[in-house]
Design a protein around this motif. Structure first.
Motif, short mmCIF file in Angstrom:
data_model
loop_
_atom_site.label_atom_id
_atom_site.label_comp_id
_atom_site.label_asym_id
_atom_site.label_seq_id
_atom_site.Cartn_x
_atom_site.Cartn_y
_atom_site.Cartn_z
N GLU B 52 0.71 -1.21 -0.05
CA GLU B 52 -0.05 -0.06 0.10
C GLU B 52 0.90 1.24 -0.24
O GLU B 52 0.58 2.08 -0.72
CB GLU B 52 -0.85 0.08 1.22
N GLU B 82 -3.84 5.65 -0.27
CA GLU B 82 -3.05 4.56 -0.06
C GLU B 82 -2.30 4.54 1.28
O GLU B 82 -2.06 3.49 1.98
CB GLU B 82 -2.15 4.36 -1.41
N HIS B 85 -4.56 3.50 3.68
CA HIS B 85 -4.74 1.94 3.68
C HIS B 85 -3.53 1.37 4.67
O HIS B 85 -3.67 0.45 5.54
CB HIS B 85 -4.67 1.02 2.63
N GLU B 138 -2.22 -2.90 -8.12
CA GLU B 138 -3.46 -2.80 -7.28
C GLU B 138 -4.53 -3.98 -7.37
O GLU B 138 -4.85 -4.55 -6.36
CB GLU B 138 -4.25 -1.59 -7.51
N ASP B 142 -3.28 -5.97 -4.05
CA ASP B 142 -4.43 -5.82 -3.19
C ASP B 142 -5.28 -6.28 -3.45
O ASP B 142 -5.98 -7.01 -2.52
CB ASP B 142 -4.86 -4.14 -3.60
N GLU B 169 -10.37 1.39 -3.20
CA GLU B 169 -9.58 0.75 -4.17
C GLU B 169 -10.29 0.59 -5.42
O GLU B 169 -9.76 0.66 -6.66
CB GLU B 169 -9.27 -0.50 -3.68
FE LIG Z 1 -4.71 0.30 -1.46
#
Ligand SMILES: [Fe+2]
Ligand SMILES: Cc1cc2nc3c(=O)[nH]c(=O)nc-3n(C[C@H](O)[C@H](O)[C@H](O)COP(=O)(O)OP(=O)(O)OC[C@H]3O[C@@H](n4cnc5c(N)ncnc54)[C@H](O)[C@@H]3O)c2cc1C
Lengths: 521, 310
Positions: B52, B82, B85, B138, B142, B169
């Motif tokens: 992140e 980010e 996160h 991502e 992610d 996201e």
């Molecule tokens: Fe993220």
């Protein structure tokens, strides 16, 4: 500070300011009032007792015109310098140039004087030229209206007091109104809120956690001072500006003595400063090789003062120098790196009860938020309704961007002179240098009105249009119009603020009073 | 997902912000982490949080390079989101007792190399490169990792946090793919050639060299945690599917390149790719920590504390 309100000195700015704008619109439609004026009709009505209004008064007096009134909404003179009393407040143009040539001050204590010293100079002007008796304090002008039959301007204040004059001078200041920014949740904050231009001198910063929002001209002056006294200072930056080194020295006694004994030497100093600032126009106004050099100086200053790569990146501007106001400071970068200071570049999500929440999810809790967020600058309206011939309203004429003739007259509004009107802003030189040429011009106009007993001295529509075509064409080539957002531009990027050229060119433009461009009656 | 109106997106982003203090990090549920899960979860979370953070830095670079004011502002929000996160994931780790002495978890060597690369070169990369790599990271890391995490972890606070994270996201991806399409639309042949020529830029090669082992390393990590390999690959194929759904998207040469790379990664039998890259993972694993330069100061801005006075 909303304009329709009486702003006494320590008045608190309010957010939001929409109401004021609405109030302005409705009052514009009111019929001309038939109330009696408080005093007899004077030759000139001046709105505002800042540098511009007082300068106008001095020039009128020097020209032998004694019947004029200055209407001032506050209870003291000084405008900008009365309001901007935050710690560190100072001019960023050398004092010898940021003063009137017709009233030199040999005693400036340093190259860039502080707010207090500038205010002292203003008070000195008032005393020396006997202006006090002309000033009506706590008269907040709410409307200016022209009566064509009689050739008279009527100023109505928010307390419904009426003043009349043959000519009117709008000197209410370009940066006189401020408000807290419309950040979500600002009214939830339980701590102390202070606007840089309405400083609260009773608030003690010692031992406090403080947030400063904004890193423009005021912010970078306040921050080093707060870092000295507060427990911790968090600086919230949206866009970093160009910061140049500041050649600030205190004036040695012999120098003051020299200026006192030999005024010509001070005049020479002023000339030198004037021309060195004129040369900066080449870097700041147009994109030229000098622009690159100026940017290199800015980057050098940053590299020299900030060793950390990331912090330097955060502080590196991403727009052409000159696109926004160029900042000068030697102590801003070092202050940010003190143990009790921190630069925050995360966008602000909202303000909460206890502090500022930024988008990285963290709430920065503080005791006090200082808003150095600038001023309410209107590009397309007037701070209060101005009604001209046939009931036309200047704000309507200016809907798509303010326009004037040589920044000073507007067609349809006879006998009215603007200081700091559209396209009169200096990017590189002292505002007072520009102001002096405006005052001379207005003086010529007022003398003509009084001397020839004119009811109407109105600039021709076509002359105004011709003038503006030229200006906008020249502006297109400047750095201000190079793509960055700034308070110089309207939402659609129209530049109604700055003058695209040297102060010398501006002075030449203002020195020439073309009678053919006017209609008289 | 159709192309989105970026101005409206920016308004939406501004209007739907959340903060760490919206979540009660001390609410019950932490005990639902099993003893067996704990050590692997700890490693997993540390990697996730660093990804992140690395993504955040990539968005910061994008914000510098963005072709319009709107995109620039969007990317500076994404940069911060980010980071949020990463901060939230650290808060979870703290909740689960995974932070040693309240310290930020150590990044693994692959991450250290990526951090170093980002710090040195990211700001100089053309917007096309990061604009394509970032959605890939991502979606793969992610996307796949978070779904898996939620399937494995029962703690309600974790679910609460990831619901918010996933909302962010999905917007990041929407913008990412829109930008890829914008680039594809404007890419004339010459520009395409220019863009490809960039591949020869040694700084970029360095970046790729650090990106490839990261993917393989992450693959090893999640598999160790019990994520079926196919899930990761499915997520990466999603990149190919969405990115290539329009003519413009397909025309973006960076999309083609990254897609191709994604195919290599997901094809275990491609020895040409995996043998050297796995070797790189091994080698980087042997790099002694003190051989790496000090972490840049942006790394120190991570925090798990919802509120701060310092
Ligand atoms: Fe993220
Ligand atoms: C912090 C700061 C630093 C600056 N530094 C520099 C510098 O270094 N160099 C430079 O060239 N310029 C500088 N400026 C710009 C500065 O504003 C001008 O130089 C100059 O002071 C403006 O003078 P003024 O008289 O036009 O306006 P002001 O000083 O603003 O005066 C206007 C007056 O009008 C009054 N007024 C407003 N509305 C009404 C109303 N409706 N009715 C009655 N009265 C009204 C106000 O109360 C005020 O007293 C600076 C500005 C700020 C804010």
């Amino acid at each position: 500070m909303s304009t329709t309100e009486n702003s006494k000195k320590p008045a608190k700015p309010k957010a939001p300011r929409k109401k004021a704008a609405a109030a302005r619109k409705t009052s514009a439609r009111k019929a001309p009032t038939s109330k009696k004026a408080a005093e007899k009709t004077v030759s000139a009505l001046i709105v505002g007792a800042g540098f511009a209004g007082l300068g106008m008064a001095i020039r009128l007096k020097q020209a032998g015109i004694e019947d004029f009134i200055i209407l001032e909404r506050g209870n003291a003179v000084g405008g900008t310098w009365r309001d901007n009393q935050y710690p560190g407040a100072a001019c960023d143009i050398p004092s010898n140039l940021y003063s009137y040539s017709f009233a030199p001050n040999p005693n400036w204590s340093r190259s860039f004087s502080g707010s207090e010293e500038i205010l002292d100079y203003v008070h000195h002007l008032v005393a020396e030229f006997g202006l006090e008796k002309h000033i009506r304090f706590e008269q907040n002008v709410a409307e200016l209206r022209f009566d064509e039959k009689q050739g008279i301007w009527t100023a109505t204040t928010d307390k419904d007091v009426i003043f009349t004059g043959r000519a009117a001078v709008m000197a209410q200041g370009p940066l006189a109104n401020c408000s807290f920014p419309a950040i979500t949740g600002i009214e939830d904050f339980k701590g102390k809120k202070i606007h840089s231009a309405r400083w609260d001198h009773d608030y003690d910063f010692a031992g406090k956690n403080v947030a400063v929002v904004g890193t423009g001209a005021s912010g970078i002056q306040i921050i080093p001072e707060l870092v000295k006294v507060a427990k911790h200072v968090k600086v919230f930056q949206r866009t970093p500006g160009w910061v140049m080194p500041r050649p600030d020295f205190s004036t040695p006694e012999w120098n003051k003595l020299l200026f006192r004994k030999l005024p010509a030497s001070q005049q020479a100093m002023r000339e030198l400063l004037y021309w060195s600032h004129e040369s900066m126009a080449l870097a700041v106004i147009w994109n030229s090789p000098l622009t690159r050099i100026a940017e290199r100086i800015g980057k050098w200053h940053l590299r020299r003062q900030v060793k950390d790569r990331w912090l330097r990146r955060q502080l590196t501007p991403d727009f052409t120098i000159g696109c926004k106001r160029v900042l000068v400071s030697n102590d801003y970068y070092p202050a940010l790196q003190k143990d009790n200071a921190k630069l925050i570049t995360w966008p602000i999500a909202r303000i909460s009860e206890k502090g500022i929440r930024t988008v990285e999810g963290i709430e920065h809790q503080v005791d006090c938020i200082v808003f150095a967020t600038g001023f309410d600058v209107s590009h397309s309206g007037t701070p209060f309704p101005v009604v001209g011939r046939d009931g036309r309203v200047m704000g309507d004429d200016w809907k798509r961007g303010a326009q004037a003739y040589k920044s000073i007259n507007v067609a349809g509004y006879p006998n009215l002179f603007l200081t700091f009107g559209p396209n009169s802003g200096p990017g590189h030189n002292s505002a007072l240098v520009y102001m002096e040429s405006q005052l001379e011009y207005a003086l010529k106009g007022i003398r003509k009105i009084v001397g020839e007993d004119l009811k109407v001295l109105d600039v021709r529509e076509d002359a105004q249009q011709r003038f503006n075509k030229g200006i906008q064409k020249r502006l297109a080539k400047t750095n201000w119009n190079s793509g960055c957002k700034s308070w110089y531009l309207t939402e659609d990027g129209f530049n109604a603020t700055m003058y695209p050229g040297f102060a010398t060119q501006y002075a030449a433009q203002m020195a020439d009073f073309k009678e053919d461009d006017y209609e008289t009656a | 997902m159709a192309s989105i109106d970026l101005d409206k997106m920016l308004e939406k982003i501004k209007g739907t912000q959340w903060a760490l203090s919206d979540i009660d990090w001390d609410a019950p549920g932490a005990e639902l982490i099993t003893e067996e899960q704990w050590p692997k979860l700890k490693e997993f979370m540390a990697d996730l949080m660093w990804i992140e953070h690395v993504g955040a830095r990539a968005f910061a670079a994008l914000a510098k390079k963005a072709p319009t004011d709107t995109l620039r502002e969007i990317y500076s929000y994404f940069h911060a989101e980010e980071q949020r996160h990463a901060n939230a994931e650290m808060a979870l780790m703290r909740r689960w007792g995974m932070l040693e002495g309240d310290e930020i978890p150590e990044p693994n060597v692959n991450l250290r190399i990526i951090i170093e690369w980002l710090d040195r070169f990211a700001d100089e990369m053309p917007v096309y490169v990061l604009g394509t790599v970032v959605p890939m990271l991502e979606i793969a890391l992610d996307g796949a990792l978070c779904t898996f995490l939620l399937e494995t972890v029962k703690d309600p606070v974790c679910h609460q946090a990831f619901e918010k994270i996933n909302d962010d996201e999905s917007r990041h991806l929407g913008v990412g793919f829109t930008v890829m399409e914008m680039q594809g639309r404007s890419a004339s042949y010459i520009k395409m050639v220019q863009m490809m020529a960039r591949v020869m830029d040694p700084r970029l090669i360095l970046g790729i060299a650090s990106y490839m082992p990261l993917l393989n390393k992450m693959r090893d990590n999640v598999i160790a945690m019990g994520l079926p390999e196919e899930k990761l690959y499915k997520a990466m194929q999603k990149f190919e599917r969405i990115g290539g759904r329009t003519e413009e998207g397909r025309r973006n040469p960076w999309f083609q390149l990254i897609k191709q790379h994604g195919r290599w990664v997901t094809n275990r039998s491609n020895k040409m790719y995996h043998v050297p890259v796995d070797a790189l993972v091994k080698i980087t694993g042997m790099v002694p920590r003190n051989a790496l330069p000090a972490v840049p100061s942006w790394v120190k801005e991570l925090t798990y504390e919802p509120t701060t006075t310092r």
